[in-house]
Design an enzyme around this catalytic site. Structure first.
Site, PDB file in Angstrom:
ATOM      1  N   ARG A   1       0.801  -1.221   0.000  1.00 44.67           N
ATOM      2  CA  ARG A   1       0.000   0.000   0.000  1.00 44.67           C
ATOM      3  C   ARG A   1       0.843   1.285   0.000  1.00 44.67           C
ATOM      4  O   ARG A   1       0.626   2.178  -0.816  1.00 44.67           O
ATOM      5  CB  ARG A   1      -0.914   0.052   1.243  1.00 44.67           C
ATOM      6  CG  ARG A   1      -2.208  -0.681   1.090  1.00 44.67           C
ATOM      7  CD  ARG A   1      -2.604  -1.269   2.422  1.00 44.67           C
ATOM      8  NE  ARG A   1      -1.649  -2.316   2.741  1.00 44.67           N
ATOM      9  CZ  ARG A   1      -1.760  -3.582   2.294  1.00 44.67           C
ATOM     10  NH1 ARG A   1      -2.797  -3.911   1.577  1.00 44.67           N
ATOM     11  NH2 ARG A   1      -0.860  -4.489   2.580  1.00 44.67           N
ATOM     12  N   THR A   2       1.778   1.372   0.930  1.00 41.96           N
ATOM     13  CA  THR A   2       2.493   2.640   1.095  1.00 41.96           C
ATOM     14  C   THR A   2       3.319   2.940  -0.148  1.00 41.96           C
ATOM     15  O   THR A   2       3.274   4.045  -0.695  1.00 41.96           O
ATOM     16  CB  THR A   2       3.380   2.576   2.353  1.00 41.96           C
ATOM     17  OG1 THR A   2       2.602   2.062   3.425  1.00 41.96           O
ATOM     18  CG2 THR A   2       3.920   3.934   2.717  1.00 41.96           C
TER      19      THR A   2
ATOM     20  N   LYS B   1      26.213  -4.232   0.278  1.00 44.00           N
ATOM     21  CA  LYS B   1      27.686  -4.302   0.204  1.00 44.00           C
ATOM     22  C   LYS B   1      28.330  -3.609   1.395  1.00 44.00           C
ATOM     23  O   LYS B   1      29.555  -3.442   1.436  1.00 44.00           O
ATOM     24  CB  LYS B   1      28.180  -3.616  -1.079  1.00 44.00           C
ATOM     25  CG  LYS B   1      27.637  -4.213  -2.351  1.00 44.00           C
ATOM     26  CD  LYS B   1      28.121  -3.361  -3.540  1.00 44.00           C
ATOM     27  CE  LYS B   1      27.200  -3.506  -4.731  1.00 44.00           C
ATOM     28  NZ  LYS B   1      27.409  -2.414  -5.699  1.00 44.00           N
TER      29      LYS B   1
ATOM     30  N   ARG C   1      11.148   3.755   3.892  1.00 43.36           N
ATOM     31  CA  ARG C   1      10.684   2.737   4.861  1.00 43.36           C
ATOM     32  C   ARG C   1      11.901   1.929   5.271  1.00 43.36           C
ATOM     33  O   ARG C   1      12.704   1.491   4.426  1.00 43.36           O
ATOM     34  CB  ARG C   1       9.632   1.822   4.266  1.00 43.36           C
ATOM     35  CG  ARG C   1       9.342   0.654   5.217  1.00 43.36           C
ATOM     36  CD  ARG C   1       8.130  -0.128   4.855  1.00 43.36           C
ATOM     37  NE  ARG C   1       6.914   0.627   5.103  1.00 43.36           N
ATOM     38  CZ  ARG C   1       5.699   0.084   5.081  1.00 43.36           C
ATOM     39  NH1 ARG C   1       5.544  -1.198   4.827  1.00 43.36           N
ATOM     40  NH2 ARG C   1       4.632   0.832   5.313  1.00 43.36           N
TER      41      ARG C   1
ATOM     42  N   HIS D   1       4.511   5.990  11.613  1.00 43.42           N
ATOM     43  CA  HIS D   1       4.057   5.803  10.229  1.00 43.42           C
ATOM     44  C   HIS D   1       3.094   6.959   9.917  1.00 43.42           C
ATOM     45  O   HIS D   1       1.883   6.774   9.809  1.00 43.42           O
ATOM     46  CB  HIS D   1       3.354   4.444  10.127  1.00 43.42           C
ATOM     47  CG  HIS D   1       3.150   3.931   8.731  1.00 43.42           C
ATOM     48  ND1 HIS D   1       3.307   4.705   7.596  1.00 43.42           N
ATOM     49  CD2 HIS D   1       2.764   2.700   8.287  1.00 43.42           C
ATOM     50  CE1 HIS D   1       3.044   3.972   6.523  1.00 43.42           C
ATOM     51  NE2 HIS D   1       2.711   2.753   6.917  1.00 43.42           N
TER      52      HIS D   1
HETATM   53  N1   CP Z   1      -0.490  -0.175   5.893  1.00 42.31           N
HETATM   54  C1   CP Z   1       0.730  -0.365   5.337  1.00 42.31           C
HETATM   55  O1   CP Z   1       1.719   0.285   5.695  1.00 42.31           O
HETATM   56  O2   CP Z   1       0.746  -1.314   4.361  1.00 42.31           O
HETATM   57  P1   CP Z   1       2.038  -1.754   3.529  1.00 42.31           P
HETATM   58  O3   CP Z   1       2.994  -2.398   4.516  1.00 42.31           O
HETATM   59  O4   CP Z   1       1.545  -2.701   2.503  1.00 42.31           O
HETATM   60  O5   CP Z   1       2.657  -0.520   2.960  1.00 42.31           O
END
Ligand code: CP
Length: 298
Positions: free
Chosen positions: A50-51, A79, A100, A128
């Site tokens: 999603r993100t 590396k 991320r 998040h």
């Molecule tokens: N909700 C969420 O962060 O989903 P993903 O891990 O798929 O990005």
């Protein structure tokens, strides 16, 4: 330069302005070319559907483009390159970075070395913020963020979405009810922070004790990948599941949310009930992330 690392750094007015902008973008039908010629790096050192994809969709809808790294193995971090060096280099290629990373604090570190804005797309069990903004947006689509009861169910220890959301909710007139398996309760420091910010916070042993009082039930997955070993995960795995029967006597206006992915916490039979808002929630990721990208880049 405007980084978005933690929801704690956004004032209520800034959050509301971002949500209003996302609402406007959505109403206008995503027709917007404000970021033409802008390039964003999506650095995802942890899995994501999603993100990553909604940030990518958001930038395309704004007329911009992305370059991506999807794994540690696909980058020179494998590396031995440091995150700091990676960020120094990548920030010389782009207009913003979305990161991320499995380590809490990684996005903050990246912001110290980046010459362009950094958006935290999830740092370990930390924060998040883009998820939180789309969560607030989804609640606001259904009810005012005022005088409501929000239940947080699941892994409140490792779940960064619950950490971010509970803090963000403390900007509003909301009561928070937590329901977590033993050992997966909200970190004590966060509990204290929320209470200091004046929020009414109630812990419950069982969902049944409180479900009929809730306007929002926010369910989360047990974060298997953050457990020190498989035995400690096995002790709490599959300890809760939302089924149609559990929802028999809930408030008519209840909304059921989940950041997704789900791993058995919500029976698919619930998906067709009017309470289920989790797929709409995921959909809202696009206008909300469009608003965030405009905010940091323009
Ligand atoms: N909700 C969420 O962060 O989903 P993903 O891990 O798929 O990005």
């Amino acid at each position: 330069m405007h980084h978005i690392i933690s929801i704690k750094e956004l004032e209520t007015e800034e959050i509301n302005a971002l949500l209003n902008k996302a609402e406007k973008i959505s109403k206008e039908g995503f027709v917007r070319r404000t970021l033409e010629d802008k390039l964003v790096a999506l650095l995802f050192f942890e899995p994501s559907t999603r993100t990553r994809m909604s940030f990518s969709a958001a930038l395309s809808r704004l007329g911009g483009d992305v370059i991506t790294v999807d794994s540690v193995e696909g980058s020179s971090i494998s590396k031995g390159e440091t995150l700091a060096d990676t960020i120094r280099v990548v920030s010389s290629y782009v207009d913003a970075i979305v990161l991320r990373h499995p380590k809490e604090g990684a996005a903050r570190l990246a912001s110290n070395f980046s010459t362009v804005p950094v958006i935290n797309a999830g740092d370990g069990a930390g924060q998040h913020p883009s998820q939180t903004l789309l969560d607030l947006y989804t609640i606001r689509e259904n009810m005012p963020l005022d005088n409501i009861d929000v239940g947080l169910l699941g892994d409140l220890r490792y779940g960064r979405t619950s950490h971010s959301l509970s803090y963000a909710l403390s900007n509003y007139n909301v009561r928070i009810h937590t329901i977590a398996p033993k050992g997966l309760e909200m970190p004590a420091a966060l509990n204290e922070e929320l209470i200091e910010r004046g929020i009414e916070l109630v812990h419950h042993d069982n969902l049944q004790d409180v479900i009929n009082e809730l306007d929002v039930l926010y369910v989360t997955r047990i974060q298997r990948e953050r457990f020190p070993d498989s035995a400690s995960y096995a002790r709490v795995a599959y300890s809760y599941r939302i089924t149609p029967e559990i929802l028999n006597n809930v408030r008519e206006n209840l909304i059921l949310m989940h950041p997704l992915p789900r791993a058995g916490e919500i029976d698919p039979a619930v998906d067709s009930l009017p309470y289920a808002k989790y797929f709409r929630q995921a959909e809202n990721g696009v206008p909300v992330r469009m608003a965030m990208l405009e905010e940091v880049i323009l």
